[in-house]
Motif scaffolding. Structure first.
Motif, PDB file in Angstrom:
ATOM      1  N   ALA A 137       0.832  -1.201   0.000  1.00  0.00           N
ATOM      2  CA  ALA A 137       0.000   0.000   0.000  1.00  0.00           C
ATOM      3  C   ALA A 137       0.867   1.252   0.000  1.00  0.00           C
ATOM      4  CB  ALA A 137      -0.906   0.011   1.224  1.00  0.00           C
ATOM      5  N   GLN A 138       0.488   2.237  -0.786  1.00  0.00           N
ATOM      6  CA  GLN A 138       1.143   3.524  -0.675  1.00  0.00           C
ATOM      7  C   GLN A 138       0.849   4.053   0.729  1.00  0.00           C
ATOM      8  OE1 GLN A 138       0.161   6.063  -3.965  1.00  0.00           O
ATOM      9  NE2 GLN A 138       1.002   4.634  -5.470  1.00  0.00           N
ATOM     10  N   SER A 139       1.867   4.531   1.406  1.00  0.00           N
ATOM     11  CA  SER A 139       1.755   4.893   2.819  1.00  0.00           C
ATOM     12  C   SER A 139       0.664   5.923   3.095  1.00  0.00           C
ATOM     13  CB  SER A 139       3.097   5.410   3.342  1.00  0.00           C
ATOM     14  OG  SER A 139       4.048   4.377   3.312  1.00  0.00           O
ATOM     15  N   TYR A 140       0.461   6.857   2.202  1.00  0.00           N
ATOM     16  CA  TYR A 140      -0.544   7.878   2.464  1.00  0.00           C
ATOM     17  C   TYR A 140      -1.962   7.296   2.460  1.00  0.00           C
ATOM     18  CZ  TYR A 140      -2.316   8.535  -2.329  1.00  0.00           C
ATOM     19  OH  TYR A 140      -2.925   8.370  -3.549  1.00  0.00           O
ATOM     20  N   LEU A 141      -2.129   6.069   1.970  1.00  0.00           N
ATOM     21  CA  LEU A 141      -3.432   5.401   1.951  1.00  0.00           C
ATOM     22  C   LEU A 141      -3.592   4.380   3.083  1.00  0.00           C
ATOM     23  CD1 LEU A 141      -3.752   4.885  -1.899  1.00  0.00           C
ATOM     24  CD2 LEU A 141      -5.130   6.403  -0.470  1.00  0.00           C
ATOM     25  N   GLU A 142      -2.668   4.373   4.030  1.00  0.00           N
ATOM     26  CA  GLU A 142      -2.714   3.375   5.099  1.00  0.00           C
ATOM     27  C   GLU A 142      -4.049   3.410   5.853  1.00  0.00           C
ATOM     28  OE1 GLU A 142      -0.239   2.154   9.115  1.00  0.00           O
ATOM     29  OE2 GLU A 142       0.816   3.205   7.502  1.00  0.00           O
ATOM     30  N   ASP A 143      -4.542   4.574   6.228  1.00  0.00           N
ATOM     31  CA  ASP A 143      -5.813   4.666   6.953  1.00  0.00           C
ATOM     32  C   ASP A 143      -6.976   4.129   6.124  1.00  0.00           C
ATOM     33  OD1 ASP A 143      -4.517   5.754   9.149  1.00  0.00           O
ATOM     34  OD2 ASP A 143      -5.049   7.826   8.647  1.00  0.00           O
ATOM     35  N   PHE A 144      -6.952   4.385   4.825  1.00  0.00           N
ATOM     36  CA  PHE A 144      -7.978   3.867   3.917  1.00  0.00           C
ATOM     37  C   PHE A 144      -8.027   2.337   4.002  1.00  0.00           C
ATOM     38  CE2 PHE A 144      -8.696   2.024  -0.337  1.00  0.00           C
ATOM     39  CZ  PHE A 144      -9.990   2.460  -0.596  1.00  0.00           C
ATOM     40  N   TYR A 145      -6.865   1.697   3.937  1.00  0.00           N
ATOM     41  CA  TYR A 145      -6.818   0.235   3.979  1.00  0.00           C
ATOM     42  C   TYR A 145      -7.113  -0.312   5.375  1.00  0.00           C
ATOM     43  CZ  TYR A 145      -5.112   0.331  -0.779  1.00  0.00           C
ATOM     44  OH  TYR A 145      -5.014   0.533  -2.126  1.00  0.00           O
ATOM     45  N   VAL A 146      -6.712   0.389   6.417  1.00  0.00           N
ATOM     46  CA  VAL A 146      -7.046  -0.031   7.782  1.00  0.00           C
ATOM     47  C   VAL A 146      -8.565  -0.076   7.941  1.00  0.00           C
ATOM     48  CG1 VAL A 146      -7.003   0.719  10.210  1.00  0.00           C
ATOM     49  CG2 VAL A 146      -4.882   0.666   8.876  1.00  0.00           C
ATOM     50  N   ALA A 147      -9.270   0.905   7.392  1.00  0.00           N
ATOM     51  CA  ALA A 147     -10.734   0.945   7.478  1.00  0.00           C
ATOM     52  C   ALA A 147     -11.373  -0.239   6.756  1.00  0.00           C
ATOM     53  CB  ALA A 147     -11.259   2.258   6.909  1.00  0.00           C
ATOM     54  N   LEU A 148     -10.645  -0.869   5.842  1.00  0.00           N
ATOM     55  CA  LEU A 148     -11.144  -2.041   5.109  1.00  0.00           C
ATOM     56  C   LEU A 148     -10.683  -3.356   5.741  1.00  0.00           C
ATOM     57  CD1 LEU A 148     -10.650  -0.583   1.565  1.00  0.00           C
ATOM     58  CD2 LEU A 148     -12.836  -1.378   2.490  1.00  0.00           C
ATOM     59  N   GLY A 149      -9.962  -3.277   6.863  1.00  0.00           N
ATOM     60  CA  GLY A 149      -9.582  -4.488   7.579  1.00  0.00           C
ATOM     61  C   GLY A 149      -8.127  -4.888   7.461  1.00  0.00           C
ATOM     62  N   PHE A 150      -7.305  -4.084   6.797  1.00  0.00           N
ATOM     63  CA  PHE A 150      -5.885  -4.400   6.664  1.00  0.00           C
ATOM     64  C   PHE A 150      -5.114  -3.858   7.862  1.00  0.00           C
ATOM     65  CE2 PHE A 150      -7.339  -4.769   2.327  1.00  0.00           C
ATOM     66  CZ  PHE A 150      -6.572  -5.799   1.807  1.00  0.00           C
ATOM     67  N   ARG A 151      -3.962  -4.486   8.136  1.00  0.00           N
ATOM     68  CA  ARG A 151      -3.073  -4.036   9.196  1.00  0.00           C
ATOM     69  C   ARG A 151      -1.664  -3.895   8.618  1.00  0.00           C
ATOM     70  NH1 ARG A 151      -1.793  -8.216  13.566  1.00  0.00           N
ATOM     71  NH2 ARG A 151      -0.338  -8.715  11.942  1.00  0.00           N
ATOM     72  N   ALA A 152      -1.015  -2.795   8.943  1.00  0.00           N
ATOM     73  CA  ALA A 152       0.350  -2.554   8.468  1.00  0.00           C
ATOM     74  C   ALA A 152       1.320  -3.484   9.160  1.00  0.00           C
ATOM     75  CB  ALA A 152       0.741  -1.102   8.713  1.00  0.00           C
ATOM     76  N   GLU A 153       2.332  -3.901   8.409  1.00  0.00           N
ATOM     77  CA  GLU A 153       3.386  -4.758   8.946  1.00  0.00           C
ATOM     78  C   GLU A 153       4.735  -4.170   8.570  1.00  0.00           C
ATOM     79  OE1 GLU A 153       2.930  -8.711   7.427  1.00  0.00           O
ATOM     80  OE2 GLU A 153       1.190  -9.105   8.682  1.00  0.00           O
ATOM     81  N   GLY A 154       5.670  -4.249   9.476  1.00  0.00           N
ATOM     82  CA  GLY A 154       7.037  -3.835   9.173  1.00  0.00           C
ATOM     83  C   GLY A 154       7.171  -2.336   9.004  1.00  0.00           C
ATOM     84  N   GLU A 155       8.327  -1.953   8.532  1.00  0.00           N
ATOM     85  CA  GLU A 155       8.668  -0.552   8.360  1.00  0.00           C
ATOM     86  C   GLU A 155       8.222  -0.053   6.987  1.00  0.00           C
ATOM     87  OE1 GLU A 155      10.150   1.372  10.739  1.00  0.00           O
ATOM     88  OE2 GLU A 155       9.897  -0.398  12.022  1.00  0.00           O
ATOM     89  N   GLU A 156       8.058   1.231   6.901  1.00  0.00           N
ATOM     90  CA  GLU A 156       7.781   1.863   5.615  1.00  0.00           C
ATOM     91  C   GLU A 156       9.006   1.690   4.721  1.00  0.00           C
ATOM     92  OE1 GLU A 156       5.595   5.850   5.066  1.00  0.00           O
ATOM     93  OE2 GLU A 156       7.736   6.365   5.025  1.00  0.00           O
ATOM     94  N   TYR A 157       8.794   1.530   3.430  1.00  0.00           N
ATOM     95  CA  TYR A 157       9.891   1.369   2.478  1.00  0.00           C
ATOM     96  C   TYR A 157       9.549   2.122   1.197  1.00  0.00           C
ATOM     97  CZ  TYR A 157       6.655  -2.128   0.666  1.00  0.00           C
ATOM     98  OH  TYR A 157       5.537  -2.756   0.195  1.00  0.00           O
ATOM     99  N   MET A 158      10.574   2.408   0.421  1.00  0.00           N
ATOM    100  CA  MET A 158      10.383   3.115  -0.843  1.00  0.00           C
ATOM    101  C   MET A 158      10.225   2.092  -1.964  1.00  0.00           C
ATOM    102  SD  MET A 158      10.325   6.303  -0.140  1.00  0.00           S
ATOM    103  CE  MET A 158      10.608   7.190  -1.656  1.00  0.00           C
TER     104      MET A 158
END
Length: 171
Positions: A137-158
């Motif tokens: 996921a593009q980092s700026y969309l993290e909240d969008f995906y969290v609202a759909l049930g996704f959870r971030a893992e690990g560190e941000e990367y380019m």
């Protein structure tokens, strides 16, 4: 040949935005071979418009994953409004995946992206039950995906000059 309705509703209105009427959509899921040259051209055109030009990211879009993917399209009067590819387990991750998620710029803010991803989740869960879903996921969309049930893992990367986070759907 893979061609089916994308979810429980074949046609659905885009939520009207301020000053915008509802738009009736036709949802399709097609294999690479069933896309045909005209639809493939429109898909690649939208992906380039957003991911290369709008986001100013020079990257190799044709990554050999399109042939394995199921392609989900939202159309209105033949025009492509939104798109994503649904990838089988073992293509990008051991789990299934969603990628190249894109909505026409003029249709953003009307929950079309939410509907698109929800349909992709439903499709992947029906097609590859128990496989799970993992995305870049593009980092700026993290909240969008969290609202759909996704959870971030690990560190941000380019990736392709844009900050990303690996995210996994929580069942």
């Amino acid at each position: 040949m893979l061609a089916e309705n994308a979810g429980p509703e074949f046609s659905r209105d885009i939520h009207p935005g301020p000053g915008h009427p509802a738009v009736q959509l036709e949802w399709q899921i097609l294999s690479f071979d069933d896309l045909g040259s005209d639809r493939l051209y429109r898909v690649l055109q939208l992906r380039q418009q957003v991911f290369v030009v709008e986001q100013q990211s020079i990257y190799l879009d044709l990554d050999d994953k399109d042939r394995a993917a199921s392609h989900m399209l939202a159309l209105h009067d033949g025009s492509l409004c939104a798109y994503q590819r649904c990838l089988p387990p073992g293509t990008s991750y051991p789990e299934s995946s969603l990628g190249r998620i894109v909505v026409q710029p003029q249709l953003r803010g009307r929950r079309l992206g939410h509907d698109l991803v929800r349909r992709g989740i439903d499709y992947n869960q029906r097609t590859w039950p128990g496989a799970g879903i993992c995305i870049n996921a593009q980092s700026y969309l993290e909240d969008f995906y969290v609202a759909l049930g996704f959870r971030a893992e690990g560190e941000e990367y380019m990736e392709d000059g844009i900050p990303h986070r690996k995210m996994r759907l929580q069942l």
